[in-house]
Write a protein that holds these residues in place. Structure first.
Motif, PDB file in Angstrom:
ATOM      1  N   TYR A   1     -13.191   9.925 -20.966  1.00 35.50           N
ATOM      2  CA  TYR A   1     -12.455   9.550 -22.174  1.00 35.50           C
ATOM      3  C   TYR A   1     -13.251   8.498 -22.937  1.00 35.50           C
ATOM      4  O   TYR A   1     -13.768   7.547 -22.355  1.00 35.50           O
ATOM      5  N   SER A   2     -13.329   8.662 -24.243  1.00 41.44           N
ATOM      6  CA  SER A   2     -13.975   7.622 -25.047  1.00 41.44           C
ATOM      7  C   SER A   2     -12.980   6.506 -25.344  1.00 41.44           C
ATOM      8  O   SER A   2     -13.363   5.374 -25.598  1.00 41.44           O
ATOM      9  N   HIS A   3     -11.693   6.853 -25.285  1.00 42.67           N
ATOM     10  CA  HIS A   3     -10.642   5.877 -25.552  1.00 42.67           C
ATOM     11  C   HIS A   3      -9.506   6.093 -24.558  1.00 42.67           C
ATOM     12  O   HIS A   3      -9.089   7.223 -24.321  1.00 42.67           O
ATOM     13  N   ALA A   4      -9.032   5.030 -23.971  1.00 45.81           N
ATOM     14  CA  ALA A   4      -7.852   5.081 -23.106  1.00 45.81           C
ATOM     15  C   ALA A   4      -7.246   3.689 -23.089  1.00 45.81           C
ATOM     16  O   ALA A   4      -7.945   2.702 -22.906  1.00 45.81           O
TER      17      ALA A   4
ATOM     18  N   GLN B   1       0.820  -1.212   0.000  1.00 45.47           N
ATOM     19  CA  GLN B   1       0.000   0.000   0.000  1.00 45.47           C
ATOM     20  C   GLN B   1       0.859   1.271   0.000  1.00 45.47           C
ATOM     21  O   GLN B   1       0.455   2.294  -0.507  1.00 45.47           O
ATOM     22  N   GLU B   2       2.072   1.199   0.537  1.00 49.54           N
ATOM     23  CA  GLU B   2       2.918   2.387   0.652  1.00 49.54           C
ATOM     24  C   GLU B   2       3.853   2.595  -0.538  1.00 49.54           C
ATOM     25  O   GLU B   2       4.528   3.615  -0.617  1.00 49.54           O
ATOM     26  N   VAL B   3       3.884   1.640  -1.458  1.00 49.27           N
ATOM     27  CA  VAL B   3       4.723   1.784  -2.645  1.00 49.27           C
ATOM     28  C   VAL B   3       3.845   2.276  -3.789  1.00 49.27           C
ATOM     29  O   VAL B   3       2.881   1.618  -4.176  1.00 49.27           O
ATOM     30  N   ALA B   4       4.178   3.453  -4.298  1.00 49.48           N
ATOM     31  CA  ALA B   4       3.408   4.053  -5.384  1.00 49.48           C
ATOM     32  C   ALA B   4       3.947   3.575  -6.720  1.00 49.48           C
ATOM     33  O   ALA B   4       5.144   3.686  -6.988  1.00 49.48           O
ATOM     34  N   LYS B   5       3.061   3.022  -7.537  1.00 50.61           N
ATOM     35  CA  LYS B   5       3.474   2.614  -8.881  1.00 50.61           C
ATOM     36  C   LYS B   5       2.819   3.537  -9.894  1.00 50.61           C
ATOM     37  O   LYS B   5       1.846   4.236  -9.602  1.00 50.61           O
ATOM     38  N   VAL B   6       3.384   3.538 -11.080  1.00 54.16           N
ATOM     39  CA  VAL B   6       2.930   4.418 -12.146  1.00 54.16           C
ATOM     40  C   VAL B   6       2.360   3.584 -13.282  1.00 54.16           C
ATOM     41  O   VAL B   6       2.982   2.622 -13.725  1.00 54.16           O
ATOM     42  N   VAL B   7       1.179   3.973 -13.740  1.00 58.40           N
ATOM     43  CA  VAL B   7       0.583   3.388 -14.940  1.00 58.40           C
ATOM     44  C   VAL B   7       0.400   4.544 -15.918  1.00 58.40           C
ATOM     45  O   VAL B   7      -0.236   5.549 -15.587  1.00 58.40           O
ATOM     46  N   VAL B   8       0.976   4.406 -17.101  1.00 57.72           N
ATOM     47  CA  VAL B   8       0.869   5.446 -18.124  1.00 57.72           C
ATOM     48  C   VAL B   8      -0.135   4.979 -19.164  1.00 57.72           C
ATOM     49  O   VAL B   8      -0.083   3.838 -19.624  1.00 57.72           O
ATOM     50  N   PHE B   9      -1.043   5.879 -19.511  1.00 53.88           N
ATOM     51  CA  PHE B   9      -2.035   5.542 -20.526  1.00 53.88           C
ATOM     52  C   PHE B   9      -2.130   6.650 -21.561  1.00 53.88           C
ATOM     53  O   PHE B   9      -1.716   7.783 -21.322  1.00 53.88           O
ATOM     54  N   LEU B  10      -2.671   6.279 -22.707  1.00 52.00           N
ATOM     55  CA  LEU B  10      -2.891   7.222 -23.801  1.00 52.00           C
ATOM     56  C   LEU B  10      -4.389   7.382 -23.992  1.00 52.00           C
ATOM     57  O   LEU B  10      -5.108   6.390 -24.139  1.00 52.00           O
ATOM     58  N   ALA B  11      -4.849   8.609 -23.958  1.00 49.80           N
ATOM     59  CA  ALA B  11      -6.248   8.941 -24.228  1.00 49.80           C
ATOM     60  C   ALA B  11      -6.271   9.918 -25.395  1.00 49.80           C
ATOM     61  O   ALA B  11      -5.214  10.291 -25.921  1.00 49.80           O
ATOM     62  N   GLU B  12      -7.459  10.350 -25.780  1.00 47.48           N
ATOM     63  CA  GLU B  12      -7.549  11.219 -26.949  1.00 47.48           C
ATOM     64  C   GLU B  12      -6.803  12.542 -26.783  1.00 47.48           C
ATOM     65  O   GLU B  12      -6.427  13.162 -27.769  1.00 47.48           O
ATOM     66  N   ASN B  13      -6.523  12.973 -25.551  1.00 44.15           N
ATOM     67  CA  ASN B  13      -5.801  14.231 -25.346  1.00 44.15           C
ATOM     68  C   ASN B  13      -4.352  14.021 -24.906  1.00 44.15           C
ATOM     69  O   ASN B  13      -3.747  14.904 -24.330  1.00 44.15           O
ATOM     70  N   GLY B  14      -3.799  12.842 -25.161  1.00 44.56           N
ATOM     71  CA  GLY B  14      -2.391  12.609 -24.890  1.00 44.56           C
ATOM     72  C   GLY B  14      -2.126  11.627 -23.763  1.00 44.56           C
ATOM     73  O   GLY B  14      -3.044  11.000 -23.229  1.00 44.56           O
TER      74      GLY B  14
ATOM     75  N   LEU C   1       8.104  16.231 -14.259  1.00 41.45           N
ATOM     76  CA  LEU C   1       9.440  16.145 -14.873  1.00 41.45           C
ATOM     77  C   LEU C   1       9.347  15.878 -16.376  1.00 41.45           C
ATOM     78  O   LEU C   1      10.319  16.068 -17.098  1.00 41.45           O
ATOM     79  N   TYR C   2       8.176  15.425 -16.819  1.00 37.99           N
ATOM     80  CA  TYR C   2       7.995  15.047 -18.223  1.00 37.99           C
ATOM     81  C   TYR C   2       6.842  15.803 -18.886  1.00 37.99           C
ATOM     82  O   TYR C   2       6.441  15.462 -19.991  1.00 37.99           O
ATOM     83  N   GLY C   3       6.309  16.810 -18.212  1.00 38.66           N
ATOM     84  CA  GLY C   3       5.196  17.564 -18.769  1.00 38.66           C
ATOM     85  C   GLY C   3       3.941  16.716 -18.919  1.00 38.66           C
ATOM     86  O   GLY C   3       3.147  16.937 -19.822  1.00 38.66           O
ATOM     87  N   MET C   4       3.745  15.758 -18.018  1.00 44.25           N
ATOM     88  CA  MET C   4       2.634  14.822 -18.115  1.00 44.25           C
ATOM     89  C   MET C   4       1.681  15.001 -16.931  1.00 44.25           C
ATOM     90  O   MET C   4       2.109  14.964 -15.783  1.00 44.25           O
ATOM     91  N   PRO C   5       0.392  15.195 -17.213  1.00 45.75           N
ATOM     92  CA  PRO C   5      -0.587  15.295 -16.126  1.00 45.75           C
ATOM     93  C   PRO C   5      -0.634  14.005 -15.312  1.00 45.75           C
ATOM     94  O   PRO C   5      -0.431  12.912 -15.843  1.00 45.75           O
TER      95      PRO C   5
END
Length: 162
Positions: free
Chosen positions: A77-80, A41-54, A106-110
């Motif tokens: 989102y209609s697509h992700a 629970q204390e380890v944060a993982k990252v999932v990156v996805f692509l949607a219609e706005n990036g 650090l990467y300009g990513m929301p």
């Protein structure tokens, strides 16, 4: 190691207290939790996805998985879809594949932060390699990254099922 230095510089400039630890090779967030002797629970993982706005980043505990049906419905989102390994290597060229930190700024990513992490005072996360981990207070992480808090995850079963 390039990302680790950038991340440490960002944390130092922001006046954020953090701890950097190094552990044996661990590829999954659950393996990181075991190597760091922390609850998943204390380890944060990252999932990156692509949607219609990036591209977007979801940060959630190692014990959870993203519910993409919920993600699409909640965020409108209609697509992700999950980012591919090739896309991840292009988006995070200074990180080992799958070891990107949750600092989308650090990467300009929301960034979306799963609400299940709000119960923890501190999080641990990959710092660009499968050995380096940075520990920060959740309050400092939220101040620095300004993520949108959402509820998008489900608990992962022991064998990877639902």
């Amino acid at each position: 190691m390039a990302l680790l230095v950038r991340l440490q510089e960002l944390l130092d400039r922001s006046g954020v207290a953090y701890t950097h630890t190094v552990h044996p090779l661990a590829y999954t967030a659950r393996e990181v939790a075991a190597a760091e002797h922390l609850p998943a629970q204390e380890v944060a993982k990252v999932v990156v996805f692509l949607a219609e706005n990036g591209y977007r980043m979801v940060v959630l505990p190692a014990s959870k998985v993203v519910d993409f049906q919920e993600l699409r419905a909640m965020l409108g989102y209609s697509h992700a879809r999950l980012a591919t390994e090739k896309e991840l290597s292009q988006l995070f060229p200074d990180c080992e594949l799958g070891a990107m930190p949750p600092f989308g700024n650090l990467y300009g990513m929301p960034v979306y932060l799963d609400s299940s992490l709000l119960s923890d005072a501190q999080i641990a996360c990959n710092a660009g390699t499968h050995r380096d981990v940075v520990h920060v207070r959740l309050e400092d992480f939220r101040r620095m990254v300004n993520p949108e808090v959402v509820s998008l995850s489900r608990t992962m079963m022991a064998k990877g099922g639902w």
